[in-house]
Design a protein around this motif. Sequence first.
Motif: not given
Length: 765
Positions: A325-345
Amino acid sequence: MKTEAKVVHLNKVASEQSHTSPVGRLPVALTQVRDKAAQQLKQALQALFDNADDTLFEMADRALSNPEQNTFFEAMRDLRLKRKSIERGFLQNVFEAFVALNQYEVGKPAALDGLSFDSLSLVQNDELEESVALDAMVAKVMSRDGLAVSHLTTRMNVLVSKKLDDRGNPLGPSALCGFFLEACSSLGVEIRVKLIILKLFEKYVLADLEQLYAEANQTLIAAGVLPELKSVPLRRNPGRSAPGRVEAAASMSAHAGGIGDEEVQEVFGALQELLAEVRGTVAPRRPAPAGAQPISSNDLMRLLSHMQQRAPAQASDDFDLREQLERLLGRASAKSGKARVVGEVDEDVINLVSMLFEFILDDRVLPDSLKALIARLQIPMLKVAVLDKTFFSRGSHPARRLLNEIASAALGWGEHDDSQRDSLYLKIEQVVQRLLNDFVDDPLIFSELLADFLAFTGNERRRSELLEQRTRDAEEGSARAELARRQVELALNERLLGKKLPEVVVRLLEEAWSKVLMLACLKHGVDSSEWRAALATMDDLIWSVAPHEDPEARLRLLELVPGLLKALREGLASAAFDPFSTGEFFSQLEVLHVQAFHRFKRMTHESEQAAEPALEANETAVANGAAEPALLALGAVEAADEPAMVEVVEEIVLGAPEQAAVPEPEASLAVDDATLAQVDSLRVGSWVEFQEDEEHRLRCKLAAVIKPTGKYIFVNRTGMKVLEKTRMGLAVEFRRNAIRLLDDALLFDRALESVIGNLRKLKGA
């Protein structure tokens, strides 16, 4: 930070309760619950029967043929006649279930009706329809009142000696449906009419259970039983605007289970508190980029769906959901140019589900091949947990129940089973594939798959129970035969061992009369007149061929022989002994008896004169057909050769029809050996795994303990016998660690308990 002030320690409460009553007597609070519930159920049943006539009449009015119409009219009549007995039987079942709460139950095999092979298929189809209807009714109540039922069960467990679950709760929907079905067993109606009656039961009885559970819980709270457990009223807002898909699903699920947002957050918050103390230790986190924004649950669901569609066909230890999931989220962040993470909950949910499935992959109870299938459910289960936090707190949650039911069904699956053709494996594979292909964000698919899987396993269970019952009956019959055989051997050895008798008599008793004794023992027992009569005939036969010098013995022999021969013929005929062999035996017996009378001729003349009246009486009896014709010529027959005699010096052992090879001598263990206590702790229905050799294991269930022979009978999941052991043989297996008990507790509950236990240990470390 939250404290543990809101955590309810059930064990502590249970120990401090003063309500617990002696075995067999219900606490006052529970008696009040029972009486109030019985009154409401009685009124609901009356409403059912008051409306049943109208419903069945409408069905008859819409019937397309006269036979169909008559079916409904007959059902109306039958229902009217048996209404009172059904009401009485239903309430009696409820009262008996409450009485049993404080009584220890001795396990006994399920009683099964005798079924012919011709009717088996039809009966199973009817039972399948009935089972599906019942499962749907119970599921509907549990989805609506699951929390109230769970709280009631928890409170009852504080007051009674028997360990209860929701299915065993006397007021639970499952038990009430069972009580009603049992009360209606005398109805001679077709399955379609029975299904209509069940729908009426659902409409007039089950629909009002919410009030019953609320009042029952309130009664126990008033008595001081776990007042900390509080149900939050349902909050419905029909005028609400349409929310997002994820929020709507979560709201719907929480309300359907009777759990309010406050309680959901309380339970999940306790889990988060445990995770907070060890976050970064159990699940290491990469430092979040500066300014990173948490993604919404909707976006997380889309990422998980993307992973779900590309999940590997076979789950492996190398697959790390969090890392993927972190890898997929990293690719999505790089594509959109906005750093995104999974929320704490959401991250906590991911960590919890990951730890749960780590337990599943390490679980020794699940077979490896089925474990790989179940592991593929990790992403669908994570998605439903993101949608609905009651996944962690509600035992009746459809997704959680589906996982538990799959694991329970897999308990008896062996590695040697052919997965390509095994119906259970194929069914589980179908469920897994359906979730991977079709589950996006609508959790209702779990309820649909659960009902379908319960119908499948119910059908499988009924077939296995039928075969298992036949196995038990066969083993019990074999044990009775073995006991009877020992009794016959004892009787023969008492009379023959150490004696010298004509060979024909010894063969007659051992080969033929032993069967008559067996039949008498099996049918009537050793205390019966039939058994005693068979023994008396054997004693008379032995006496009749023994040498006697007493002149009075001739009188007795003359009186004895006609009745003796008649009893022998009738006995051998009743045992269906070979008529040809019977004729041979009797021919030789006649010779023996003739020789016995010739010996008497050498006695004194006075003795012969004393015997003359009896001889005349015997000749009269022969003339009337009461004795064997051979005795007519006693005076004319010359003495034949002396009969072949045999001395019985070895104990007579009768072989069983299908006697197995003599088992190897078993090790003898001390009476107080711990492994014997382990064997004695085994209960009928327990699943075990035998280590046959380094590569092969056998999973089987203890189906019966045959006490007369001391045999432990094990069957596989289809109900077929696969193994039998003695008590000592099992103890030896335990001693060499070749047998392992399989934990049949619910998989999800075991996994959650393990995860919480590990988190608490890490927190205290």
